[in-house]
Design a protein around this motif. Structure first.
Motif, PDB file in Angstrom:
ATOM      1  N   PHE A 177       0.142   3.406   7.010  1.00 51.45           N
ATOM      2  CA  PHE A 177       0.613   2.272   7.790  1.00 51.45           C
ATOM      3  C   PHE A 177      -0.332   1.065   7.773  1.00 51.45           C
ATOM      4  O   PHE A 177       0.115  -0.064   7.561  1.00 51.45           O
ATOM      5  CB  PHE A 177       0.922   2.709   9.220  1.00 51.45           C
ATOM      6  CG  PHE A 177       1.214   1.569  10.131  1.00 51.45           C
ATOM      7  CD1 PHE A 177       2.421   0.896  10.025  1.00 51.45           C
ATOM      8  CD2 PHE A 177       0.282   1.127  11.052  1.00 51.45           C
ATOM      9  CE1 PHE A 177       2.692  -0.179  10.831  1.00 51.45           C
ATOM     10  CE2 PHE A 177       0.549   0.047  11.863  1.00 51.45           C
ATOM     11  CZ  PHE A 177       1.747  -0.608  11.750  1.00 51.45           C
ATOM     12  N   PRO A 178      -1.658   1.269   7.976  1.00 53.18           N
ATOM     13  CA  PRO A 178      -2.532   0.097   7.989  1.00 53.18           C
ATOM     14  C   PRO A 178      -2.473  -0.703   6.687  1.00 53.18           C
ATOM     15  O   PRO A 178      -2.475  -1.937   6.710  1.00 53.18           O
ATOM     16  CB  PRO A 178      -3.926   0.692   8.190  1.00 53.18           C
ATOM     17  CG  PRO A 178      -3.685   2.008   8.823  1.00 53.18           C
ATOM     18  CD  PRO A 178      -2.390   2.506   8.275  1.00 53.18           C
ATOM     19  N   GLN A 179      -2.390  -0.001   5.570  1.00 49.01           N
ATOM     20  CA  GLN A 179      -2.315  -0.717   4.296  1.00 49.01           C
ATOM     21  C   GLN A 179      -1.006  -1.471   4.163  1.00 49.01           C
ATOM     22  O   GLN A 179      -0.981  -2.621   3.707  1.00 49.01           O
ATOM     23  CB  GLN A 179      -2.440   0.277   3.142  1.00 49.01           C
ATOM     24  CG  GLN A 179      -3.773   0.969   3.095  1.00 49.01           C
ATOM     25  CD  GLN A 179      -3.886   1.838   1.860  1.00 49.01           C
ATOM     26  OE1 GLN A 179      -3.816   1.360   0.741  1.00 49.01           O
ATOM     27  NE2 GLN A 179      -4.042   3.134   2.070  1.00 49.01           N
ATOM     28  N   ALA A 180       0.087  -0.773   4.585  1.00 53.52           N
ATOM     29  CA  ALA A 180       1.399  -1.409   4.474  1.00 53.52           C
ATOM     30  C   ALA A 180       1.459  -2.640   5.361  1.00 53.52           C
ATOM     31  O   ALA A 180       1.992  -3.675   4.976  1.00 53.52           O
ATOM     32  CB  ALA A 180       2.494  -0.427   4.858  1.00 53.52           C
ATOM     33  N   PHE A 181       0.879  -2.526   6.562  1.00 48.97           N
ATOM     34  CA  PHE A 181       0.937  -3.631   7.506  1.00 48.97           C
ATOM     35  C   PHE A 181       0.225  -4.855   6.948  1.00 48.97           C
ATOM     36  O   PHE A 181       0.727  -5.971   6.980  1.00 48.97           O
ATOM     37  CB  PHE A 181       0.310  -3.216   8.838  1.00 48.97           C
ATOM     38  CG  PHE A 181       0.532  -4.215   9.937  1.00 48.97           C
ATOM     39  CD1 PHE A 181       1.722  -4.223  10.640  1.00 48.97           C
ATOM     40  CD2 PHE A 181      -0.439  -5.148  10.256  1.00 48.97           C
ATOM     41  CE1 PHE A 181       1.940  -5.146  11.649  1.00 48.97           C
ATOM     42  CE2 PHE A 181      -0.223  -6.082  11.258  1.00 48.97           C
ATOM     43  CZ  PHE A 181       0.963  -6.075  11.956  1.00 48.97           C
ATOM     44  N   ARG A 182      -0.950  -4.608   6.399  1.00 49.91           N
ATOM     45  CA  ARG A 182      -1.736  -5.700   5.850  1.00 49.91           C
ATOM     46  C   ARG A 182      -1.001  -6.352   4.681  1.00 49.91           C
ATOM     47  O   ARG A 182      -0.965  -7.576   4.557  1.00 49.91           O
ATOM     48  CB  ARG A 182      -3.062  -5.129   5.355  1.00 49.91           C
ATOM     49  CG  ARG A 182      -4.066  -6.167   4.995  1.00 49.91           C
ATOM     50  CD  ARG A 182      -5.324  -5.471   4.525  1.00 49.91           C
ATOM     51  NE  ARG A 182      -6.041  -6.317   3.585  1.00 49.91           N
ATOM     52  CZ  ARG A 182      -6.845  -7.301   3.956  1.00 49.91           C
ATOM     53  NH1 ARG A 182      -7.021  -7.549   5.215  1.00 49.91           N
ATOM     54  NH2 ARG A 182      -7.453  -8.042   3.072  1.00 49.91           N
ATOM     55  N   GLN A 183      -0.404  -5.498   3.865  1.00 49.00           N
ATOM     56  CA  GLN A 183       0.284  -6.017   2.694  1.00 49.00           C
ATOM     57  C   GLN A 183       1.528  -6.814   3.074  1.00 49.00           C
ATOM     58  O   GLN A 183       1.872  -7.787   2.419  1.00 49.00           O
ATOM     59  CB  GLN A 183       0.668  -4.841   1.808  1.00 49.00           C
ATOM     60  CG  GLN A 183       0.993  -5.264   0.410  1.00 49.00           C
ATOM     61  CD  GLN A 183       1.431  -4.089  -0.410  1.00 49.00           C
ATOM     62  OE1 GLN A 183       1.381  -2.942   0.030  1.00 49.00           O
ATOM     63  NE2 GLN A 183       1.872  -4.364  -1.608  1.00 49.00           N
TER      64      GLN A 183
END
Lengths: 215, 306
Positions: free
Chosen positions: B191-197
């Motif tokens: 989730f953190p990576q997806a959110f940032r992206q």
């Protein structure tokens, strides 16, 4: 249950009006959007600036105000149109920058090597665009473009505030006529909107999947 | 310096042609605005022959001197921002919930979330606000907030899901193989990576949300668009044009600022060339043909459905 039967004729008329708004302003927005997108890639600076300003302004004004402009300022400018054509003009104007941006993002999605390859074998601007970039961009443009039209379907409801007898206005009236079955009447209207938007979404998804496989 | 790979740096002939075309274009555009200004400024004659002052006549603009007018617009702006801020926070929360449900281990959770999502995404925001207003009798403020939050939450949820899906499989596998539960893997790694992206897309969607607060007009919430019509009843319809122009300028200022912030954040934290993850969904404007991207303009988020 009676309420459902009672409102059906009005809903049907409203549904047809919504479809009409969608079809006519959809075609209009597509034509204007292509024009604006062309202006944005054209080598003439003044056209580029105009297209950019047009996009930025219309994208940052709520649809309600665009329709207000049509209902309020256009008559002063000398139009004696009815609310229906005015709503069509407003929806077209509001949707066109989104069409232009969808086309633009499709163009930018074509790998730069494609255009470079075309240029390096001696093709000019017109050839590069029409023979190499456009055919590839077209495929990538379709899914976001369909999303724009889905949004347009939903936006036609705002025209209901401006005296156009489309589905939302009929819903508004129906909730007042059937105070005991408000939920039923509202869900009925929601389903009618879904009849348009879900198939469009499925088509977009299917095309998107095919495009992904091909790349 | 060539702006685009689509055509060569212009030579003297093309440059001359381009200058002429530019001047022609500018003349046309200026002529259009001059015509518009003159038509608006011209006195209007009614059907019964009575002349009314033009739109820029001082008698239509004298309310600008009244502090009450500006106070009402200030209140309208604050009301709009209040609704937008709360709805935006809720929308992100709902979006996270949706994307969590859509990537659940259990098929039935995925199916139910999917159906709710399709339903929420497919109906107009206006109808949604109206629905909350009538069915839950939530009052104008909260029906606007919940209507907007649900709708935009669904779109943010889909963006987040696409973000999670575009991550390399190894991310999830690595999480699982060090002993994290699937839920923890999702929450701590994917989730953190997806959110940032997906931040650029989410921010662009929040601009749409800000714009859509004008639809709370329908439930008589005193936001900006309502302020225009309230002032019209108060001051009289001869000030309609004046009030409309003021409202338009405020909306433009608010939304353009938001758009610029969104673009700025997108440029700083969005996926970057070389650092971009594989299969980034519809990542445009970075290594595309740059047919239109002028130099110095970085990543621009693609348009969300509005």
């Amino acid at each position: 249950m009676d309420a459902i039967i009672d409102v059906t004729p009005a809903y049907f008329a409203g549904f047809l009006m919504t479809l009409q708004l969608l079809a006519i302003s959809g075609v209009g927005a597509f034509v204007v959007g292509v024009l604006i997108a062309t202006m944005r890639i054209s080598p003439v600076p003044s056209l580029r600036v105009f297209a950019t300003v047009y996009t930025e302004v219309l994208r940052n004004v709520p649809l309600l105000l665009v329709l207000m402009f049509c209902a309020l300022v256009l008559p002063i400018l000398g139009s004696d149109l009815d609310y229906y054509p005015l709503a069509l003009i407003g929806l077209t104007a509001y949707t066109s920058p989104f069409v232009a941006e969808a086309i633009r993002s499709g163009f930018n999605g074509v790998p730069v090597g494609q255009a470079e390859a075309a240029r390096s074998i001696g093709m000019g601007f017109t050839q590069t665009v029409t023979l190499v970039v456009l055919p590839q961009a077209a495929r990538m443009v379709v899914p976001p473009l369909i999303n724009v039209f889905i949004a347009l379907t939903k936006n036609t409801s705002v025209a209901g505030i401006f005296f156009v007898d489309e589905l939302f206005k009929q819903t508004d009236a129906a909730t007042r006529d059937n105070p005991s079955s408000v939920i039923l009447v509202l869900i009925y209207a929601a389903l009618l909107y879904l009849v348009i938007t879900i198939p469009l979404g499925l088509i977009a998804g299917a095309i998107e999947k095919r495009v992904v496989v091909m790349r | 310096m060539s702006l685009s790979v689509l055509y060569d740096a212009p030579g003297p002939k093309t440059r001359r042609w381009s200058v002429i075309a530019s001047i022609g274009g500018i003349i046309l555009i200026v002529a259009f605005f001059v015509w518009m200004y003159l038509t608006l400024a011209a006195p209007r004659v009614n059907a019964n022959g009575a002349a009314q002052p033009g739109m820029f006549d001082p008698s239509r603009w004298d309310i600008v001197a009244l502090p009450d007018l500006w106070l009402s617009f200030l209140n309208g702006t604050v009301a709009t921002l209040q609704m937008a801020a709360v709805a935006a926070a809720l929308a992100i929360l709902i979006g996270i919930l949706f994307s969590f449900g859509r990537s659940s281990r259990y098929a039935w959770v995925r199916a139910i979330t999917g159906v709710i999502l399709e339903f929420v995404r497919g109906i107009p925001v206006l109808l949604m606000i109206f629905f909350v207003f009538l069915v839950f009798t939530a009052g104008s403020y909260w029906s606007g907030v919940f209507g907007l939050a649900l709708y935009n939450g669904a779109i943010i949820g889909e963006a987040l899901r696409a973000g999670v899906k575009s991550l390399p499989r190894g991310q999830r596998e690595a999480g699982l193989s060090v002993g994290l539960t699937p839920m923890k893997t999702w929450a701590l790694i994917e989730f953190p990576q997806a959110f940032r992206q997906m931040l650029p897309i989410i921010l662009a969607q929040l601009v749409v949300l800000l714009k859509d607060t004008s639809l709370a007009f329908i439930v008589s919430y005193p936001e900006l668009a309502r302020t225009i019509s309230l002032n019209r009843t108060f001051f009289g319809s001869r000030y309609m044009f004046t009030l409309f122009v003021i409202g338009l300028v405020i909306y433009l200022a608010l939304n353009l600022t938001m758009s610029w912030i969104a673009r700025f954040v997108a440029r700083r934290s969005g996926p970057r060339l070389g650092k971009a993850l594989p299969n980034t969904p519809r990542q445009t404007g970075i290594d595309g043909t740059r047919a239109i991207t002028l130099p110095g303009r970085g990543f621009e988020p693609p348009d969300p459905p509005h």
